[in-house]
Design an enzyme around this catalytic site. Structure first.
Site, PDB file in Angstrom:
ATOM      1  N   GLU A 147       1.796  -0.523  -5.109  1.00  0.00           N
ATOM      2  CA  GLU A 147       0.524   0.397  -5.336  1.00  0.00           C
ATOM      3  C   GLU A 147       1.411   1.838  -5.348  1.00  0.00           C
ATOM      4  O   GLU A 147       1.826   2.230  -4.341  1.00  0.00           O
ATOM      5  CB  GLU A 147      -0.315   0.659  -4.275  1.00  0.00           C
ATOM      6  CG  GLU A 147      -1.264   1.422  -4.697  1.00  0.00           C
ATOM      7  CD  GLU A 147      -1.948   2.164  -3.501  1.00  0.00           C
ATOM      8  OE1 GLU A 147      -3.096   2.818  -3.739  1.00  0.00           O
ATOM      9  OE2 GLU A 147      -1.372   2.432  -2.485  1.00  0.00           O
ATOM     10  N   ASP A 202       0.943  -1.050  -0.154  1.00  0.00           N
ATOM     11  CA  ASP A 202      -0.068   0.187  -0.158  1.00  0.00           C
ATOM     12  C   ASP A 202       0.692   1.209   0.168  1.00  0.00           C
ATOM     13  O   ASP A 202       1.803   1.297   0.750  1.00  0.00           O
ATOM     14  CB  ASP A 202      -0.833   0.048   1.306  1.00  0.00           C
ATOM     15  CG  ASP A 202      -2.008   0.989   1.360  1.00  0.00           C
ATOM     16  OD1 ASP A 202      -2.930   1.119   0.532  1.00  0.00           O
ATOM     17  OD2 ASP A 202      -1.935   2.078   2.255  1.00  0.00           O
TER      18      ASP A 202
HETATM   19  C1  NOJ Z   1      -4.453   3.140  -0.732  1.00  0.00           C
HETATM   20  C2  NOJ Z   1      -5.638   1.953  -0.427  1.00  0.00           C
HETATM   21  O1  NOJ Z   1      -5.983   1.449  -1.665  1.00  0.00           O
HETATM   22  C3  NOJ Z   1      -6.621   2.941   0.028  1.00  0.00           C
HETATM   23  O2  NOJ Z   1      -7.716   2.182   0.304  1.00  0.00           O
HETATM   24  C4  NOJ Z   1      -6.358   3.574   1.250  1.00  0.00           C
HETATM   25  O3  NOJ Z   1      -7.190   4.481   1.768  1.00  0.00           O
HETATM   26  C5  NOJ Z   1      -4.790   4.354   1.141  1.00  0.00           C
HETATM   27  N1  NOJ Z   1      -3.926   3.622   0.449  1.00  0.00           N
HETATM   28  C6  NOJ Z   1      -4.282   4.540   2.623  1.00  0.00           C
HETATM   29  O4  NOJ Z   1      -3.802   3.335   3.207  1.00  0.00           O
END
Ligand code: NOJ
Length: 535
Positions: A275, A201
């Site tokens: 990500e 993440d």
């Molecule tokens: C990306 C995640 O996919 C999302 O759902 C989240 O709110 C943010 N990162 C913060 O962790």
């Protein structure tokens, strides 16, 4: 025999556990619920599941606010349930990818609670970004949180802490070696429990620079970072080059270390996907250099118009940029953070695009419910739970629409998802989207996905690169056809609202819309549809 590692051209099914299947009637999906549906998941023809966070969490941001990354939140079950899920997935030859959240913890994590108690200047505070207020009492800088509002929250003794997301998600200080040591412990914990990989993440956010410097246009930057805010292309691009908290060089040192850790598990082929929302797009390739991570998400298809030039450019750019580091691209049409593809571009277009993308090299990610052609759930503001909605004070409706629980069976909401009241309401209008209903309809989106993923496995995994056959860039009628060949398959997408002739050779294998006519050696592709031909 295909000797590539399992993840290279895998189809990965993203499960948002809270919305998948509720096994105990409390209105929220859980890990035993996922386990009980693994036969369904396997029947889709996917290779792996990615589970969004199920760790101990006060759930202020759908579990991305982690209070204990090495335990399961009681709402989802317990560690035994996690082990069982992994074991059952492995019995079905499904790999399991866990979601790790290294940019921030929940404010309920013991470290943050200890930092609050220990006070300014303590070593406990050094694990986060605590700073004194300016002399006039204002926060250390003017950054705006991704969810809206200031990126800083003041604690009782006057110091501020940084949070790029919700105020309940304090950012970790990755300059502090204790932070990396703790995350390596977490990675090993889940690998030892059996997981096969990680989705990382906010992988681009761990290192911050110039924390004490104001940004010249914080609101512009915040808008540029939000997909739901329209902005002039050039302006957005210029602002995205000025983000002081994303895509700093230091993040790559972290992933080099992690890669060594993953590789130390040898034949288990532990993988990680980043990500990383970075700009310009070439920067994404740094995350997948040979000594870093295995995959990086390409988010372009989450926002791309259903237009042949746009799609040609996205596909071509992703394949060619990844090739410079010897990596394969990833493709995703929907996820838990963005509107569902069927709502965004239309249901026929969504099917056509899925079939187009399933033919491409690389890994493809399918967000649970996408296979059913689900639209976004229609919600009242009073139903919403996403902090993005609350922190933006209204303009952003947030991401709950994509997170409405899955409809499984029956004619009445909540369609078998739960025996209780689902945490977000499921509209009665989803009657024809249930798994049960779609299984009875050979023309359903579910059948299209199952058939396409089977054919992908049979003919395309490991089939090498693509050769473009038709696109407006190659002189075809604008916006009409986009076509490529790969291995023995020719993929033709008709983006227009009328039927289009093409001269693809071979036998029709699958089509996303109505039937394909073949006359005089020409194939007639239905409007807003994709077809695959086998030569
Ligand atoms: C990306 C995640 O996919 C999302 O759902 C989240 O709110 C943010 N990162 C913060 O962790």
């Amino acid at each position: 025999m295909n000797s590539s590692p399992w993840w290279k051209e895998a189809t990965i099914y993203q499960i948002y556990p809270r919305s998948f299947f509720d096994s105990n009637g409390d209105g929220e999906g859980d890990l035993p619920g996922v386990t009980s549906k693994l036969d369904y998941v396997k029947s889709l023809g996917v290779d792996a599941i990615w589970l969004s966070p199920f760790y101990t969490s006060p759930n202020k941001d759908g579990g991305y606010d982690v209070a204990n990354p090495r335990d399961v939140d009681p709402r989802f079950g317990n560690l035994e349930d996690a082990k069982e899920l992994i074991a059952h997935a492995h019995q079905r030859d499904l790999r399991v990818i866990a979601d790790i959240v290294p940019n921030h913890f929940s404010d309920q994590h013991v470290w943050f609670q200890a930092a609050l108690k220990a006070g300014p200047g303590s070593k406990e505070r050094e694990r986060f970004h605590f700073y004194d207020a300016h002399a006039d009492g204002t926060p250390p800088n003017n950054w705006i949180s991704i969810f809206g509002g200031p990126s800083w929250t003041q604690v009782e003794d006057g110091q501020f802490y940084l949070h790029l997301f919700d105020s309940s998600q304090p950012d970790l200080n990755w300059e502090n070696p204790e932070v990396n040591a703790d995350f390596e412990k977490t990675l090993r914990f889940w690998i030892d429990l059996g997981v096969d990989g990680f989705r990382i993440d906010v992988a681009h956010g761990l290192i911050k620079e110039d924390v004490l410097t104001n940004h010249p246009d914080p609101q512009g930057l915040s808008d540029a970072l939000r997909l739901d805010v329209a902005m002039d292309f050039e302006k957005r691009n210029a602002l995205l080059l000025t983000v002081p908290f994303f895509d700093r060089q230091g993040v790559h040192e972290i992933y080099r270390k992690w890669r060594k850790l993953f590789d130390s598990y040898g034949e288990r082929n532990i993988m990680a996907v980043a990500e990383a929302w970075v700009h310009p797009p070439v920067n994404a390739t740094r995350y997948v250099r040979a000594d870093e991570l295995h995959q990086v998400f390409n988010f372009d298809l989450l926002t791309a118009e259903f237009n042949s030039d746009v799609l040609f450019d996205v596909v071509e750019r992703s394949i060619s940029l990844n090739a410079t580091v010897n990596a394969l691209p990833t493709w995703a049409l929907s996820n838990h953070d963005s509107p569902r593809v069927a709502s965004r571009i239309g249901d026929e277009q969504a099917r056509a695009l899925a079939l187009f993308v399933f033919g491409l090299p690389g890994s493809t990610y399918v967000f649970a419910g996408q296979e059913l052609g689900l639209p976004d759930g229609q919600l009242q503001d009073s139903d919403r739970q996403d902090p993005m909605f609350f922190r933006s004070n209204g303009p952003s409706k947030g991401r709950d629409g994509a997170r409405v629980p899955l409809p499984w069976s029956g004619d009445t909401t909540p369609f078998g998802f739960s025996t209780g009241k689902p945490w977000l309401p499921i509209s009665q209008s989803w009657k024809d989207f249930t798994v049960e209903h779609e299984l009875t309809d050979p023309k359903s989106s579910l059948h299209l996905y199952k058939n396409a993923l089977e054919l992908r496995k049979e003919f395309l995994v490991g089939a090498g690169g693509i050769t473009w056959l038709e696109s407006s860039r190659h002189g075809s009628k604008e916006d009409a056809l986009l076509s490529y060949s790969r291995g023995p398959i020719t993929v033709v997408m008709n983006l227009s609202d009328s039927v289009q002739e093409c001269d693809a050779a071979g036998k029709l294998l699958i089509v996303s819309g109505a039937n394909v006519d073949a006359r005089d050696g020409k194939k007639v592709i239905p409007a807003r549809s994709t077809a695959w031909f086998l030569t």
